[in-house]
Design a protein around this motif. Structure first.
Motif, short mmCIF file in Angstrom:
data_model
loop_
_atom_site.label_atom_id
_atom_site.label_comp_id
_atom_site.label_asym_id
_atom_site.label_seq_id
_atom_site.Cartn_x
_atom_site.Cartn_y
_atom_site.Cartn_z
N HIS A 136 18.89 44.70 68.39
CA HIS A 136 19.71 45.88 68.11
C HIS A 136 18.87 47.02 67.57
O HIS A 136 19.26 48.19 67.68
CB HIS A 136 20.82 45.51 67.12
CG HIS A 136 21.86 46.56 66.96
ND1 HIS A 136 21.86 47.47 65.91
CD2 HIS A 136 22.94 46.88 67.73
CE1 HIS A 136 22.89 48.28 66.05
NE2 HIS A 136 23.56 47.95 67.13
N GLN A 137 17.72 46.72 66.99
CA GLN A 137 16.85 47.76 66.42
C GLN A 137 16.00 48.44 67.46
O GLN A 137 15.37 49.47 67.18
CB GLN A 137 15.95 47.14 65.35
CG GLN A 137 16.71 46.60 64.15
CD GLN A 137 15.84 45.80 63.20
OE1 GLN A 137 14.62 45.77 63.34
NE2 GLN A 137 16.47 45.13 62.24
N ILE A 138 15.97 47.89 68.69
CA ILE A 138 15.11 48.46 69.74
C ILE A 138 15.82 49.63 70.41
O ILE A 138 16.98 49.52 70.76
CB ILE A 138 14.75 47.37 70.77
CG1 ILE A 138 13.94 46.28 70.10
CG2 ILE A 138 13.97 47.97 71.94
CD1 ILE A 138 13.69 45.07 70.97
N ARG A 171 23.45 48.64 73.54
CA ARG A 171 23.62 48.71 72.09
C ARG A 171 25.02 48.28 71.67
O ARG A 171 25.19 47.60 70.65
CB ARG A 171 23.34 50.14 71.62
CG ARG A 171 23.41 50.32 70.11
CD ARG A 171 22.79 51.62 69.68
NE ARG A 171 21.37 51.60 69.95
CZ ARG A 171 20.46 51.06 69.13
NH1 ARG A 171 20.84 50.48 68.01
NH2 ARG A 171 19.18 51.10 69.43
N ASP A 191 19.88 40.93 65.64
CA ASP A 191 19.46 42.02 64.78
C ASP A 191 18.16 42.66 65.27
O ASP A 191 18.01 43.89 65.27
CB ASP A 191 19.26 41.52 63.33
CG ASP A 191 20.58 41.23 62.63
OD1 ASP A 191 21.62 41.77 63.09
OD2 ASP A 191 20.57 40.48 61.64
N VAL A 192 17.23 41.82 65.71
CA VAL A 192 15.95 42.35 66.23
C VAL A 192 16.19 43.19 67.47
O VAL A 192 15.66 44.31 67.60
CB VAL A 192 14.98 41.19 66.53
CG1 VAL A 192 13.75 41.69 67.28
CG2 VAL A 192 14.57 40.48 65.25
N HIS A 250 12.98 42.55 75.88
CA HIS A 250 12.62 42.88 74.49
C HIS A 250 12.82 41.72 73.53
O HIS A 250 12.65 41.90 72.32
CB HIS A 250 13.47 44.07 74.03
CG HIS A 250 13.23 45.32 74.81
ND1 HIS A 250 12.02 45.99 74.80
CD2 HIS A 250 14.04 46.01 75.66
CE1 HIS A 250 12.11 47.06 75.59
NE2 HIS A 250 13.31 47.08 76.13
N ARG A 281 27.02 41.39 66.59
CA ARG A 281 26.72 41.47 65.15
C ARG A 281 28.01 41.45 64.33
O ARG A 281 28.11 40.76 63.31
CB ARG A 281 25.93 42.75 64.84
CG ARG A 281 24.52 42.77 65.39
CD ARG A 281 23.85 44.07 65.02
NE ARG A 281 23.28 44.02 63.68
CZ ARG A 281 22.86 45.09 63.01
NH1 ARG A 281 23.00 46.29 63.54
NH2 ARG A 281 22.33 44.96 61.82
N ARG A 293 19.78 36.39 63.95
CA ARG A 293 18.49 37.04 63.66
C ARG A 293 17.96 37.75 64.91
O ARG A 293 17.48 38.88 64.84
CB ARG A 293 17.48 36.00 63.18
CG ARG A 293 16.13 36.60 62.80
CD ARG A 293 15.10 35.51 62.54
NE ARG A 293 14.71 34.83 63.78
CZ ARG A 293 13.83 35.32 64.64
NH1 ARG A 293 13.26 36.50 64.45
NH2 ARG A 293 13.53 34.63 65.72
N ALA A 297 26.05 45.27 69.17
CA ALA A 297 26.86 45.61 67.99
C ALA A 297 28.09 44.73 67.92
O ALA A 297 28.50 44.31 66.82
CB ALA A 297 27.25 47.09 68.04
#
Length: 247
Positions: free
Chosen positions: A245-247, A195, A242-243, A166, A202, A239, A199
């Motif tokens: 983590h949104q998947i 995830r 973050d991308v 991803h 992040r 960056r 996290a």
């Protein structure tokens, strides 16, 4: 692509061993000066590849002591393999360009000379296309990844493969794997390992940016972030995290 009954659907370990053997045999036809070593690196060797068509990455390392430098050895390798296949130097690796050859376009060969760190760790030294020197430690990278995967019950490399699947275009898979290697083992043992790992990264970046910027590569020797041609910028890594983590 086949040869002697071998196809790309054979087990990965056998495919790597076969590629190493074939390269060694090709070089034996035009003996190189000095001793050298051939071993696998990259996603296939580390078992983080996504498809059977993934490149096979080999290292051809000239062992010390030797006369001349990296450029001399590279030219010797190009001459030796050029007698058998059309070859060229890519950005960092040697590529065999003949689609009908044994390798076709599926094998990249990193031509390197042996490098010994101040603590005696064996690494590889080479120049990229721009002439910038790079020192890396692929054997330690592979060993540390295997050990972490064992400690996490196979979850570490599973998460690496998911992240690679991803990742945004242009994200270096090597650096992504190094980044995820820094996540503590216990997080990979959780049900939501993918995830939770992202996290953790992040939080590390936001709460302690100095510690994040000091994260090591998976080999445990090089720094992950810095100005070098094989390093990353912390902001760019954040960056991408973050991308993902949104998947």
């Amino acid at each position: 692509m086949t040869r002697s009954g071998l196809t790309l659907h054979e087990p990965n370990a056998f495919l790597l061993s076969w590629a190493e053997s074939e390269l060694r045999g090709a070089l034996a036809r035009s003996p190189l000066p000095g001793a050298f070593e051939i071993f696998a690196q990259g996603s296939r060797a580390n078992n983080t590849y996504l498809a059977t068509g993934s490149d096979i990455d080999l290292v051809l390392m000239r062992r010390a002591p030797f006369e001349g430098g990296w450029t001399d050895f590279r030219d010797d390798v190009l001459a030796a393999l050029g007698e058998i296949w059309p070859v060229r130097m890519g950005r960092r690796c040697l590529n065999v360009d003949d689609p009908g050859s044994l390798f076709g376009e599926m094998v990249d060969v990193l031509v390197a000379t042996e490098y010994l760190s101040s603590s005696g760790e064996q690494g590889v030294y080479f120049l990229d296309r721009e002439g910038r020197p790079i020192v890396n430690f692929p054997k330690q990278h592979r060993r540390n990844g295997d050990e972490k995967d064992l400690r996490t019950g196979g979850r570490f490399k599973q998460v690496v493969r998911t992240a690679k699947r991803h990742r945004p275009p242009g994200t270096p898979s090597y650096l992504l794997e190094c980044l995820l290697h820094n996540v503590p083992d216990h997080i990979y043992r959780a049900p939501s390992a993918y995830r939770d790992a992202l996290a953790w990264l992040r939080r590390c970046h936001r709460e302690d940016p100095a510690a994040f910027a000091a994260l090591p590569c998976q080999n445990g020797i090089n720094r992950l972030f810095g100005p070098g041609p094989d390093q990353w910028e912390p902001a760019e890594a954040a960056r991408i995290i973050d991308v993902l983590h949104q998947i």
